[in-house]
Motif scaffolding. Structure first.
Motif, PDB file in Angstrom:
ATOM      1  N   PRO A 126       0.821  -1.214   0.000  1.00  8.69           N
ATOM      2  CA  PRO A 126       0.000   0.000   0.000  1.00  8.69           C
ATOM      3  C   PRO A 126       0.859   1.269   0.000  1.00  8.69           C
ATOM      4  O   PRO A 126       1.965   1.269   0.543  1.00  8.69           O
ATOM      5  CB  PRO A 126      -0.774  -0.113   1.312  1.00  8.69           C
ATOM      6  N   THR A 127       0.348   2.316  -0.592  1.00  9.61           N
ATOM      7  CA  THR A 127       1.025   3.622  -0.521  1.00  9.61           C
ATOM      8  C   THR A 127       0.704   4.254   0.838  1.00  9.61           C
ATOM      9  O   THR A 127      -0.236   3.828   1.517  1.00  9.61           O
ATOM     10  CB  THR A 127       0.523   4.575  -1.627  1.00  9.61           C
ATOM     11  N   HIS A 128       1.473   5.247   1.227  1.00 15.78           N
ATOM     12  CA  HIS A 128       1.248   5.993   2.470  1.00 15.78           C
ATOM     13  C   HIS A 128       1.251   5.115   3.717  1.00 15.78           C
ATOM     14  O   HIS A 128       0.613   5.447   4.709  1.00 15.78           O
ATOM     15  CB  HIS A 128      -0.060   6.791   2.410  1.00 15.78           C
ATOM     16  N   ALA A 194       2.717  -0.585  -6.061  1.00 10.53           N
ATOM     17  CA  ALA A 194       2.145   0.171  -4.945  1.00 10.53           C
ATOM     18  C   ALA A 194       0.743   0.624  -5.339  1.00 10.53           C
ATOM     19  O   ALA A 194       0.553   1.198  -6.412  1.00 10.53           O
ATOM     20  CB  ALA A 194       3.023   1.368  -4.635  1.00 10.53           C
ATOM     21  N   VAL A 195      -0.220   0.318  -4.481  1.00 13.78           N
ATOM     22  CA  VAL A 195      -1.617   0.703  -4.739  1.00 13.78           C
ATOM     23  C   VAL A 195      -2.157   1.433  -3.513  1.00 13.78           C
ATOM     24  O   VAL A 195      -1.534   1.414  -2.451  1.00 13.78           O
ATOM     25  CB  VAL A 195      -2.488  -0.538  -5.046  1.00 13.78           C
ATOM     26  N   SER A 196      -3.310   2.071  -3.654  1.00 11.97           N
ATOM     27  CA  SER A 196      -3.897   2.805  -2.528  1.00 11.97           C
ATOM     28  C   SER A 196      -4.218   1.820  -1.405  1.00 11.97           C
ATOM     29  O   SER A 196      -4.424   0.633  -1.662  1.00 11.97           O
ATOM     30  CB  SER A 196      -5.173   3.510  -2.986  1.00 11.97           C
ATOM     31  N   HIS A 202      -8.389  -4.704  -0.642  1.00 11.09           N
ATOM     32  CA  HIS A 202      -9.182  -5.476  -1.595  1.00 11.09           C
ATOM     33  C   HIS A 202      -8.330  -6.610  -2.183  1.00 11.09           C
ATOM     34  O   HIS A 202      -8.772  -7.754  -2.279  1.00 11.09           O
ATOM     35  CB  HIS A 202      -9.689  -4.544  -2.704  1.00 11.09           C
ATOM     36  N   TRP A 203      -7.113  -6.280  -2.558  1.00  8.81           N
ATOM     37  CA  TRP A 203      -6.196  -7.271  -3.136  1.00  8.81           C
ATOM     38  C   TRP A 203      -5.944  -8.407  -2.144  1.00  8.81           C
ATOM     39  O   TRP A 203      -5.961  -9.581  -2.505  1.00  8.81           O
ATOM     40  CB  TRP A 203      -4.886  -6.588  -3.540  1.00  8.81           C
ATOM     41  N   LEU A 204      -5.670  -8.015  -0.856  1.00  7.07           N
ATOM     42  CA  LEU A 204      -5.407  -9.028   0.175  1.00  7.07           C
ATOM     43  C   LEU A 204      -6.578  -9.994   0.307  1.00  7.07           C
ATOM     44  O   LEU A 204      -6.393 -11.209   0.318  1.00  7.07           O
ATOM     45  CB  LEU A 204      -5.205  -8.342   1.533  1.00  7.07           C
TER      46      LEU A 204
END
Ligand code: CUA
Length: 214
Positions: A126-128, A194-196, A202-204
């Motif tokens: 994840p980003t941030h 890297a995704v939001s 959601h991916w997990l």
């Protein structure tokens, strides 16, 4: 993106030191050539050794090498200290010849086959978020390298190295193995994506469901 900035700066500093050493060597070489050229002096110098001069070369090289090591270590420490406490953990395991990315506590694990560019595994983060990446190996020494970030970590058997990464932009970058580890070394490419944070969740979910079904 901090990683890239930090190590870009470090590489520029190292380049400046390398250029200074190169110029110094060329200059000394040119002086020696001009002063010692044939005919300038009747006979060769009787002197065979000059301990003070030779000792000073060694000293200069030790100081330059020590300075470069200190620069690398402090940049790395500074970068890692700025990353903050970890919020997400990924365990990276290199093996002959691909990578496994496990997400402890999430029952999610991505394993690639890497051969000939097909089955290249993707590490999604994840980003941030401060992401702790633990790097190890199941067999021989590999090296986890993300060229874009200017970052490399050795993947050693029976040892875990870690680093933290916080990305502010989503994106996808290629990673490689940069330690020769056998016949399939050249195929050990992976992706880091890297995704939001919501897309990551959601991916997990999706991935743990599909892993359970498989
Ligand atoms: Cu693994 Cu080279």
């Amino acid at each position: 993106m901090q990683l890239r900035g930090t190590f870009d700066r470090l590489f520029s500093q190292e380049l400046a030191v390398a250029i200074a050493v190169f110029v110094l060597v060329v200059l000394l070489f040119a002086i020696a050539l001009i002063r010692g050229r044939a005919g300038a002096r009747g006979e060769p110098a009787k002197r065979t050794e000059n301990h003070l001069l030779e000792g000073s070369y060694v000293l200069v090289l030790i100081v330059a090498a020590g300075f470069l090591a200190w620069l690398s270590i402090t940049s790395n420490d500074h970068e890692q200290a700025a990353a903050g406490p970890p919020q997400v953990k990924v365990v990276v395991t290199g093996f002959q010849w691909c990578w496994r990315f496990s997400y402890p506590g999430q029952s999610v694990s991505v394993v690639g086959s890497c051969a000939q560019g097909s089955g290249r595994p993707t590490m999604v983060i994840p980003t941030h978020r401060s992401v702790e990446i633990e790097v190890t190996s199941a067999d021989v020494i590999h090296e986890f390298w993300i060229p874009y970030f200017r970052y490399k970590v050795e993947a050693l058997p029976d040892h875990v190295n870690h680093f933290r990464i916080t990305l502010t932009h989503s994106g996808e970058w290629i990673g490689r193995c940069s330690e020769f580890c056998g016949l399939g070394h050249a195929f050990m490419d992976f992706n880091i994506k890297a995704v939001s944070p919501s897309a990551y969740k959601h991916w997990l979910l999706h991935h743990s469901a599909s892993t359970a079904l498989a």
